[in-house]
Design a protein around this motif. Structure first.
Motif, PDB file in Angstrom:
ATOM      1  N   ARG A  59       8.136 -78.905  19.046  1.00 35.85           N
ATOM      2  CA  ARG A  59       8.200 -78.010  20.204  1.00 35.85           C
ATOM      3  C   ARG A  59       6.790 -77.665  20.672  1.00 35.85           C
ATOM      4  NH1 ARG A  59       7.564 -74.763  16.114  1.00 35.85           N
ATOM      5  NH2 ARG A  59       6.871 -72.607  16.334  1.00 35.85           N
ATOM      6  N   ASP A  60       6.694 -77.263  21.928  1.00 42.50           N
ATOM      7  CA  ASP A  60       5.427 -76.805  22.484  1.00 42.50           C
ATOM      8  C   ASP A  60       5.206 -75.370  22.036  1.00 42.50           C
ATOM      9  OD1 ASP A  60       5.042 -79.180  23.802  1.00 42.50           O
ATOM     10  OD2 ASP A  60       6.026 -78.478  25.630  1.00 42.50           O
ATOM     11  N   SER A  61       3.996 -75.091  21.586  1.00 49.90           N
ATOM     12  CA  SER A  61       3.721 -73.705  21.182  1.00 49.90           C
ATOM     13  C   SER A  61       3.445 -72.851  22.413  1.00 49.90           C
ATOM     14  CB  SER A  61       2.520 -73.663  20.238  1.00 49.90           C
ATOM     15  OG  SER A  61       1.364 -74.098  20.906  1.00 49.90           O
ATOM     16  N   ARG A  62       3.687 -71.578  22.303  1.00 54.30           N
ATOM     17  CA  ARG A  62       3.482 -70.668  23.431  1.00 54.30           C
ATOM     18  C   ARG A  62       2.016 -70.541  23.780  1.00 54.30           C
ATOM     19  NH1 ARG A  62       7.996 -66.715  24.413  1.00 54.30           N
ATOM     20  NH2 ARG A  62       9.681 -67.544  23.200  1.00 54.30           N
ATOM     21  N   GLU A  63       1.134 -70.695  22.807  1.00 53.85           N
ATOM     22  CA  GLU A  63      -0.297 -70.587  23.082  1.00 53.85           C
ATOM     23  C   GLU A  63      -0.784 -71.685  24.014  1.00 53.85           C
ATOM     24  OE1 GLU A  63       0.608 -70.761  19.605  1.00 53.85           O
ATOM     25  OE2 GLU A  63       0.931 -68.588  19.627  1.00 53.85           O
ATOM     26  N   SER A  64      -0.290 -72.886  23.829  1.00 56.37           N
ATOM     27  CA  SER A  64      -0.750 -73.988  24.672  1.00 56.37           C
ATOM     28  C   SER A  64      -0.197 -73.867  26.108  1.00 56.37           C
ATOM     29  CB  SER A  64      -0.354 -75.329  24.072  1.00 56.37           C
ATOM     30  OG  SER A  64       1.045 -75.481  24.080  1.00 56.37           O
ATOM     31  N   ARG A  65       0.984 -73.237  26.268  1.00 57.82           N
ATOM     32  CA  ARG A  65       1.559 -73.071  27.596  1.00 57.82           C
ATOM     33  C   ARG A  65       0.920 -71.919  28.355  1.00 57.82           C
ATOM     34  NH1 ARG A  65       7.818 -72.892  26.729  1.00 57.82           N
ATOM     35  NH2 ARG A  65       7.180 -72.204  24.687  1.00 57.82           N
ATOM     36  N   TRP A  83      12.057 -78.731  15.997  1.00 57.94           N
ATOM     37  CA  TRP A  83      11.300 -77.484  15.917  1.00 57.94           C
ATOM     38  C   TRP A  83       9.807 -77.766  15.727  1.00 57.94           C
ATOM     39  CZ3 TRP A  83       8.685 -74.995  11.812  1.00 57.94           C
ATOM     40  CH2 TRP A  83       8.319 -73.676  12.091  1.00 57.94           C
ATOM     41  N   MET A  84       9.486 -78.776  14.924  1.00 55.42           N
ATOM     42  CA  MET A  84       8.082 -79.116  14.697  1.00 55.42           C
ATOM     43  C   MET A  84       7.439 -79.740  15.931  1.00 55.42           C
ATOM     44  SD  MET A  84       8.289 -80.382  10.716  1.00 55.42           S
ATOM     45  CE  MET A  84       7.110 -81.615  10.989  1.00 55.42           C
TER      46      MET A  84
END
Length: 60
Positions: free
Chosen positions: A51-57, A48-49
């Protein structure tokens, strides 16, 4: 790193299921089940730590 955590998570889940069927009900099973449960939680938290954040994608 993620692939190692997925491997550890999968192995701990399989071990936990195996222990619930194969080992007699005693203190050893409880201890091994607790250890495998902690490993599952720790590897899940690590995934979980990492994971890619949605902001960067999304490009924000």
């Amino acid at each position: 790193m993620k692939s190692l955590l997925w491997l550890v998570l999968s192995a701990a889940l399989v071990a936990n299921v195996f222990l619930s069927f194969a080992v007699d009900r005693n203190g050893l099973e409880v201890a091994l089940s607790v250890v495998s449960g902690v490993v599952v939680l720790a590897s899940g938290a690590g995934l979980w730590m990492l994971r890619d954040s949605r902001e960067s994608r999304s490009g924000m």
